[in-house]
Design a protein around this motif. Structure first.
Motif, PDB file in Angstrom:
ATOM      1  N   PHE A 525       0.838  -1.204   0.000  1.00 23.76           N
ATOM      2  CA  PHE A 525       0.000   0.000   0.000  1.00 23.76           C
ATOM      3  C   PHE A 525       0.871   1.251   0.000  1.00 23.76           C
ATOM      4  CE2 PHE A 525      -2.964  -3.182   1.317  1.00 23.76           C
ATOM      5  CZ  PHE A 525      -4.214  -2.737   0.896  1.00 23.76           C
ATOM      6  N   SER A 526       0.350   2.331  -0.555  1.00 23.65           N
ATOM      7  CA  SER A 526       1.040   3.619  -0.594  1.00 23.65           C
ATOM      8  C   SER A 526       0.272   4.618   0.257  1.00 23.65           C
ATOM      9  CB  SER A 526       1.138   4.152  -2.031  1.00 23.65           C
ATOM     10  OG  SER A 526       1.877   3.256  -2.840  1.00 23.65           O
ATOM     11  N   GLU A 527       1.006   5.400   1.059  1.00 21.08           N
ATOM     12  CA  GLU A 527       0.356   6.380   1.922  1.00 21.08           C
ATOM     13  C   GLU A 527       0.053   7.653   1.143  1.00 21.08           C
ATOM     14  OE1 GLU A 527       0.714   8.431   6.354  1.00 21.08           O
ATOM     15  OE2 GLU A 527       2.436   7.371   5.503  1.00 21.08           O
ATOM     16  N   ILE A 528      -1.118   8.227   1.385  1.00 21.18           N
ATOM     17  CA  ILE A 528      -1.493   9.494   0.768  1.00 21.18           C
ATOM     18  C   ILE A 528      -1.840  10.490   1.871  1.00 21.18           C
ATOM     19  CG2 ILE A 528      -2.333   8.464  -1.360  1.00 21.18           C
ATOM     20  CD1 ILE A 528      -5.195   8.768  -0.292  1.00 21.18           C
ATOM     21  N   ILE A 529      -1.795  11.763   1.543  1.00 26.87           N
ATOM     22  CA  ILE A 529      -2.217  12.823   2.445  1.00 26.87           C
ATOM     23  C   ILE A 529      -3.161  13.723   1.654  1.00 26.87           C
ATOM     24  CG2 ILE A 529      -1.501  14.759   3.897  1.00 26.87           C
ATOM     25  CD1 ILE A 529       1.220  13.432   4.193  1.00 26.87           C
ATOM     26  N   THR A 530      -4.385  13.854   2.106  1.00 28.01           N
ATOM     27  CA  THR A 530      -5.368  14.654   1.377  1.00 28.01           C
ATOM     28  C   THR A 530      -5.803  15.855   2.209  1.00 28.01           C
ATOM     29  OG1 THR A 530      -7.216  13.332   2.216  1.00 28.01           O
ATOM     30  CG2 THR A 530      -6.202  12.620   0.158  1.00 28.01           C
ATOM     31  N   ASN A 531      -6.508  16.738   1.557  1.00 31.18           N
ATOM     32  CA  ASN A 531      -6.947  17.984   2.174  1.00 31.18           C
ATOM     33  C   ASN A 531      -8.065  17.718   3.190  1.00 31.18           C
ATOM     34  OD1 ASN A 531      -7.477  20.656   2.762  1.00 31.18           O
ATOM     35  ND2 ASN A 531      -7.558  21.312   0.619  1.00 31.18           N
ATOM     36  N   SER A 532      -7.975  18.342   4.358  1.00 30.52           N
ATOM     37  CA  SER A 532      -9.038  18.214   5.358  1.00 30.52           C
ATOM     38  C   SER A 532     -10.259  19.057   5.007  1.00 30.52           C
ATOM     39  CB  SER A 532      -8.518  18.645   6.738  1.00 30.52           C
ATOM     40  OG  SER A 532      -7.490  17.794   7.168  1.00 30.52           O
ATOM     41  N   ILE A 533     -10.116  19.925   4.017  1.00 30.44           N
ATOM     42  CA  ILE A 533     -11.232  20.772   3.566  1.00 30.44           C
ATOM     43  C   ILE A 533     -11.813  20.154   2.299  1.00 30.44           C
ATOM     44  CG2 ILE A 533     -11.918  23.117   2.957  1.00 30.44           C
ATOM     45  CD1 ILE A 533      -9.345  24.087   4.275  1.00 30.44           C
ATOM     46  N   THR A 534     -13.116  20.082   2.212  1.00 27.49           N
ATOM     47  CA  THR A 534     -13.738  19.422   1.069  1.00 27.49           C
ATOM     48  C   THR A 534     -14.984  20.180   0.625  1.00 27.49           C
ATOM     49  OG1 THR A 534     -14.504  17.267   0.260  1.00 27.49           O
ATOM     50  CG2 THR A 534     -15.140  17.886   2.506  1.00 27.49           C
ATOM     51  N   ASN A 535     -15.728  19.581  -0.284  1.00 29.21           N
ATOM     52  CA  ASN A 535     -16.883  20.227  -0.921  1.00 29.21           C
ATOM     53  C   ASN A 535     -18.168  19.799  -0.210  1.00 29.21           C
ATOM     54  OD1 ASN A 535     -18.808  21.275  -2.620  1.00 29.21           O
ATOM     55  ND2 ASN A 535     -17.803  20.609  -4.507  1.00 29.21           N
ATOM     56  N   SER A 536     -18.922  20.771   0.279  1.00 27.18           N
ATOM     57  CA  SER A 536     -20.165  20.460   0.991  1.00 27.18           C
ATOM     58  C   SER A 536     -21.189  19.772   0.090  1.00 27.18           C
ATOM     59  CB  SER A 536     -20.771  21.736   1.580  1.00 27.18           C
ATOM     60  OG  SER A 536     -21.095  22.664   0.539  1.00 27.18           O
ATOM     61  N   ALA A 537     -21.066  19.952  -1.233  1.00 27.48           N
ATOM     62  CA  ALA A 537     -22.021  19.345  -2.156  1.00 27.48           C
ATOM     63  C   ALA A 537     -21.992  17.823  -2.099  1.00 27.48           C
ATOM     64  CB  ALA A 537     -21.740  19.807  -3.589  1.00 27.48           C
ATOM     65  N   TYR A 538     -20.879  17.253  -1.606  1.00 28.75           N
ATOM     66  CA  TYR A 538     -20.818  15.803  -1.463  1.00 28.75           C
ATOM     67  C   TYR A 538     -21.817  15.289  -0.418  1.00 28.75           C
ATOM     68  CZ  TYR A 538     -16.343  15.660  -4.031  1.00 28.75           C
ATOM     69  OH  TYR A 538     -15.364  15.744  -4.980  1.00 28.75           O
ATOM     70  N   PHE A 539     -22.187  16.128   0.533  1.00 27.37           N
ATOM     71  CA  PHE A 539     -22.898  15.641   1.711  1.00 27.37           C
ATOM     72  C   PHE A 539     -24.296  16.234   1.901  1.00 27.37           C
ATOM     73  CE2 PHE A 539     -18.318  16.214   2.447  1.00 27.37           C
ATOM     74  CZ  PHE A 539     -17.948  14.880   2.445  1.00 27.37           C
ATOM     75  N   GLN A 540     -24.721  17.098   1.023  1.00 24.48           N
ATOM     76  CA  GLN A 540     -26.060  17.656   1.180  1.00 24.48           C
ATOM     77  C   GLN A 540     -26.681  17.910  -0.186  1.00 24.48           C
ATOM     78  OE1 GLN A 540     -25.379  21.079   3.605  1.00 24.48           O
ATOM     79  NE2 GLN A 540     -24.400  22.279   2.001  1.00 24.48           N
ATOM     80  N   LYS A 541     -27.980  17.728  -0.243  1.00 22.84           N
ATOM     81  CA  LYS A 541     -28.697  17.936  -1.479  1.00 22.84           C
ATOM     82  C   LYS A 541     -28.971  19.421  -1.674  1.00 22.84           C
ATOM     83  CE  LYS A 541     -30.945  13.416  -1.150  1.00 22.84           C
ATOM     84  NZ  LYS A 541     -32.226  12.698  -1.039  1.00 22.84           N
ATOM     85  N   PRO A 542     -29.153  19.869  -2.926  1.00 21.65           N
ATOM     86  CA  PRO A 542     -29.453  21.297  -3.171  1.00 21.65           C
ATOM     87  C   PRO A 542     -30.673  21.748  -2.388  1.00 21.65           C
ATOM     88  CG  PRO A 542     -28.945  20.165  -5.228  1.00 21.65           C
ATOM     89  CD  PRO A 542     -29.027  19.096  -4.184  1.00 21.65           C
ATOM     90  N   GLY A 543     -30.543  22.873  -1.722  1.00 23.32           N
ATOM     91  CA  GLY A 543     -31.648  23.423  -0.958  1.00 23.32           C
ATOM     92  C   GLY A 543     -31.776  22.875   0.441  1.00 23.32           C
ATOM     93  N   GLU A 544     -30.979  21.839   0.771  1.00 24.23           N
ATOM     94  CA  GLU A 544     -31.013  21.269   2.103  1.00 24.23           C
ATOM     95  C   GLU A 544     -29.719  21.603   2.842  1.00 24.23           C
ATOM     96  OE1 GLU A 544     -31.801  17.134   2.031  1.00 24.23           O
ATOM     97  OE2 GLU A 544     -33.665  17.321   0.887  1.00 24.23           O
ATOM     98  N   LYS A 545     -29.778  21.631   4.150  1.00 20.36           N
ATOM     99  CA  LYS A 545     -28.616  21.948   4.965  1.00 20.36           C
ATOM    100  C   LYS A 545     -28.299  20.784   5.874  1.00 20.36           C
ATOM    101  CE  LYS A 545     -26.639  25.486   7.986  1.00 20.36           C
ATOM    102  NZ  LYS A 545     -26.873  26.760   8.701  1.00 20.36           N
ATOM    103  N   ASN A 546     -27.065  20.337   5.830  1.00 19.27           N
ATOM    104  CA  ASN A 546     -26.598  19.252   6.702  1.00 19.27           C
ATOM    105  C   ASN A 546     -26.048  19.876   7.975  1.00 19.27           C
ATOM    106  OD1 ASN A 546     -25.265  17.122   7.970  1.00 19.27           O
ATOM    107  ND2 ASN A 546     -24.633  16.187   6.023  1.00 19.27           N
ATOM    108  N   GLU A 547     -26.770  19.726   9.055  1.00 25.81           N
ATOM    109  CA  GLU A 547     -26.395  20.381  10.310  1.00 25.81           C
ATOM    110  C   GLU A 547     -25.138  19.781  10.931  1.00 25.81           C
ATOM    111  OE1 GLU A 547     -27.641  23.044  11.435  1.00 25.81           O
ATOM    112  OE2 GLU A 547     -29.371  23.216  10.101  1.00 25.81           O
ATOM    113  N   GLY A 548     -24.755  18.591  10.477  1.00 23.21           N
ATOM    114  CA  GLY A 548     -23.569  17.961  11.050  1.00 23.21           C
ATOM    115  C   GLY A 548     -22.262  18.433  10.463  1.00 23.21           C
TER     116      GLY A 548
END
Length: 811
Positions: A525-548
């Motif tokens: 396996f190879s180790e990766i390091i990714t950004n802790s900041i991401t896109n909110s669109a991955y986790f909520q539908k348009p017009g809805e708000k993910n409170e978590g």
């Protein structure tokens, strides 16, 4: 940030090699992340020299070939077979020596080797222009007219220079070094060698003009200084080769001579400029003002942007915006091929004002990058004059009016008190006052006063220039001194100590993490390091708000606006990046954090270890065919990690994970510690990953907390193990894990392992039934097992399978 060494040497003459300069800059805080070598001709004509043809004879075995001897300046003439029809004795020619690698104008590079051509030895090649990448003609060899001695490198004859380009990881506090001149100032202090600004003494402007552009600053706090000069007779066109080469060396694409000059000066002096088409400035007036909330503005990229009242704009006499101050120009007022009159802008904008506008409109430019961090108000006029002179040179422009320079509130130097004993205390080593004085002088920091405190210790009042935007306190000055003095010159004491010693955490999480990293890397396996900041669109539908979700208040990009609640999507972006570059077989892992809002004003961070598996698990060879990665290979890797942490026999249950389409949750001490399975198709489509991905997520916080570094050694068993098999017909809802748990509860002493080696489903079993073929390994560490003891264990197992699982034993 890219810095060209060749360009840098025009500001600070130095013959030090690029590697040495890179080490000096890195040591002073300008980390050189890489050095790229640029050559005007690929290969730089290394191994290619000037020579003289001494003799030329016909090849005995080929009508179209000639045997020549060539003097290449080392006292040993070379015999070279040449096929050019124009070769003759006495010619000065270009010779590629043995070992040279040539890069022709067309085709692949090739290496010159000693060889035999039609039986005659050939120790090089006399070159045509296309063979060394200098043209397209192959009519004959190049015949030179030169008095340069034989052996002179061909690159010197053709004037082919090379350049080294530094990639500098510029930290936000080093705005003073965001240009070639800024880096030259740094080297001035490091090398104790003078640097200089470009000469602008030839700039002359008329004292009066029939027409000029008036400037009014309506918000002097956001724009303390604004200057400009009107240029006429401008001929917009391509830039000369030298200017294009300079821009290309740092990764910029030439546009036209006017725009190229503004970009050139920005990267040379660190002062952003903007060129307006003067004929588009209504009322011959520029107003620096705040925008009217809601008004529309079309920027250079043809996007219509609604402005906010806090946006600082450059407007015409009617108040119509022509540019977002310090960020981006407008479409209608920009320079075009028809432009003949240009108003050059050079200004100092307050960093916060530019930063707000840049973030509001999601516009990141080279200009905003510098204005946001702070530019030098004293560079406004030198940069303006430099650009005007260059426009005269490359665009035939003339200065049509005096410079307009509105500077109502002068920005002075910052006074800072420096106590010399404090330098030794913070640095940890005595530095002589004269050396400190020298360093400060080289950094343009003036000593305004020299005093003594009540204890007789030296105390200086310093005057820090405006371009040192991050130097405002005594500690900042001492940091500047230490940077130039050199961290390597601070000696380590024989016995280092600290005023506070804390006990080491047991187990040490970092050591544990390194051990697991080595384990995973060891199995491919190879180790990766990714950004802790991401896109909110991955986790909520348009017009809805993910409170978590944990949102960012001042995000730079709409695609990076929340802290990640799971590491899956950022890892899938890495998978997508590699797949798009034909790297389809991936085995990856990452340690990182996820972020969650659990209540108003309360947040939670979790450490996790995640593993990704996709593509082929093994590459195709002559011995075996490639095999697709499977769930069991992922599960095997997870089991190895858990075993290494002391959780060798986890139980399992069906996974309940929002992003997995089936899989298992592994439990240790009745605590879910790992979730693994196939990433759902919806998530893969969302991230645009085009092949299946296996994914595992481990609760690293819990595993570290419960880890016990205890090693139990046992003597190898002296008595043999015994295997018995059973075929059990059960309902389809019964899992192997349930059967395994029944077996372990029934026999805890002799049962060593349980394994399923076949699963069968068929009509002859009945509806809703399946058959497990299971092996049981039994062993007694104190004696050899008897048939009676083995049969007793198996009877008890059969009885419990029948009672607890409703199993029917196939006999």
């Amino acid at each position: 940030m890219k810095i060209s060494l060749d360009w840098l040497r025009t500001l600070i003459p130095t013959d030090k090699p690029a590697v040495e300069i890179g080490k000096l800059l890195t040591g002073s805080g300008l980390e050189v992340e890489g050095i790229e070598e640029l050559e005007s001709v690929p290969g730089g004509l290394r191994g290619v020299v000037l020579g003289t043809v001494l003799t030329r004879e016909k090849h005995p075995d080929a009508d179209k070939l000639s045997l020549t001897t060539v003097d290449v300046g080392d006292g040993t003439p070379r015999q070279i077979v040449c096929g050019a029809p124009n070769v003759a004795a006495g010619q000065r020619v270009v010779v590629a020596l043995d070992g040279a690698v040539l890069h022709p104008s067309q085709g692949e590079p090739f290496k010159i080797k000693k060889s035999k051509i039609r039986g005659a030895a050939s120790e090089g090649m006399i070159c045509a222009e296309d063979e060394i990448g200098l043209g397209t003609s192959h009519a004959g060899i190049m015949v030179l007219d030169t008095d340069l001695p034989n052996g002179t490198p061909a690159a010197d004859y053709f004037g082919l220079g090379s350049d080294s380009v530094f990639e500098i990881g510029l930290t936000p506090n080093r705005a003073d070094a965001a240009s070639h001149y800024g880096v030259a100032r740094e080297l001035r202090a490091l090398l104790r060698q003078p640097c200089h600004l470009p000469d602008v003494s030839k700039f002359h402007a008329p004292t009066e003009a029939t027409q000029n552009i008036a400037v009014t600053i309506e918000d002097t706090e956001a724009c303390p200084r604004y200057a400009g000069v009107l240029m006429e007779n401008v001929q917009v066109g391509p830039s000369p080769e030298w200017l294009q080469r300079r821009l290309r060396s740092i990764g910029l694409s030439p546009i036209n001579n006017v725009v190229d000059v503004t970009n050139f000066v920005l990267h040379e002096l660190g002062q952003p400029l903007h060129a307006f088409d003067a004929n588009q400035i209504t009322g011959n007036q520029i107003r620096v003002k705040r925008a009217i909330a809601g008004e529309k503005f079309v920027t250079l990229d043809s996007a219509e942007r609604p402005l906010k009242g806090e946006d600082l704009v450059i407007a015409d006499a009617n108040g119509a915006p022509m540019a977002l101050a310090g960020v981006f120009g407008g479409k209608t007022s920009g320079v075009s091929n028809d432009t003949t009159r240009v108003f050059l802008e050079s200004a100092y904008f307050q960093p916060a004002a530019v930063r707000k506008t840049s973030q509001t409109h999601q516009l990141k430019t080279d200009a905003s990058f510098r204005f946001e961090r702070g530019t030098d108000p004293n560079m406004v006029l030198p940069a303006l004059k430099r650009a005007a002179l260059l426009l005269q040179e490359v665009a035939g422009a003339t200065v049509a009016a005096p410079i307009v320079d509105e500077y109502p509130n002068h920005i002075g130097h910052t006074p800072v008190r420096l106590r010399l004993p404090r330098v030794e205390k913070l640095v940890g080593q005595f530095i002589a006052p004269e050396r400190i004085r020298q360093i400060l002088t080289d950094l343009d920091i003036l000593i305004a006063e020299e005093n003594q405190d009540a204890n007789g210790h030296a105390e200086w009042i310093l005057s820090v220039p405006p371009h040192k935007v991050d130097v405002t306190r005594e500690a900042d000055v001492i940091e500047e001194i230490l940077r130039i003095y050199g961290f390597d010159h601070v000696a380590l004491r024989p016995h280092n100590s600290a005023s506070f010693l804390a006990s080491f955490v047991k187990p040490d999480p970092e050591i544990l993490r390194q051990n697991i990293s080595r384990l995973l890397s060891g199995i491919g396996f190879s180790e990766i390091i990714t950004n802790s900041i991401t896109n909110s669109a991955y986790f909520q539908k348009p017009g809805e708000k993910n409170e978590g979700l944990v949102p960012l208040l001042n995000f730079n990009s709409a695609d990076l606006d929340v802290m990640r609640p799971t590491m899956l999507h950022s890892g899938l972006e890495v998978v997508r990046y590699n797949i798009n570059r034909r790297q389809r077989d991936l085995k990856l892992y990452e340690f990182g954090k996820t972020y969650h809002r659990v209540a108003d004003g309360q947040y939670q961070e979790k450490n996790q270890l995640v593993i990704y598996l996709t593509g082929n698990a093994t590459a195709e060879t002559w011995q075996q065919k490639s095999e697709k990665a499977t769930y069991h290979q992922l599960a095997g890797a997870v089991q190895q990690v858990l075993a290494a942490l002391g959780f060798g026999s986890p139980t399992s249950q069906p996974v309940q994970h929002p992003y997995l389409a089936g899989g298992l949750t592994l439990l240790a001490q009745n605590q879910p510690v790992a979730q693994l399975g196939a990433v759902s198709g919806a998530v893969l489509k969302q991230v645009d990953v085009t092949q299946p991905v296996w994914y595992a997520e481990l609760d690293w916080d819990w595993l570290v907390k419960k880890y016990k570094n205890t090693l139990v050694a046992r003597e190898l068993p002296k008595f043999p193990e015994v295997r018995r098999d059973l075929s059990l017909v059960v309902d389809k809802t019964i899992t192997f894990d349930q059967l395994q748990q029944i077996a372990r509860r029934t026999e805890k002493k002799l049962l060593q392992s349980v394994n399923v080696f076949d699963v069968y489903e068929g009509e002859n079993l009945g509806a809703g039934k399946k058959s497990y073929s299971v092996s049981f390994l039994l062993q007694d560490t104190t004696q050899t097992l008897t048939d009676q003891a083995i049969d007793s264990v198996m009877q008890r197992l059969i009885q419990q399978f029948e009672q607890q699982a409703g199993a029917v034993i196939r006999r």
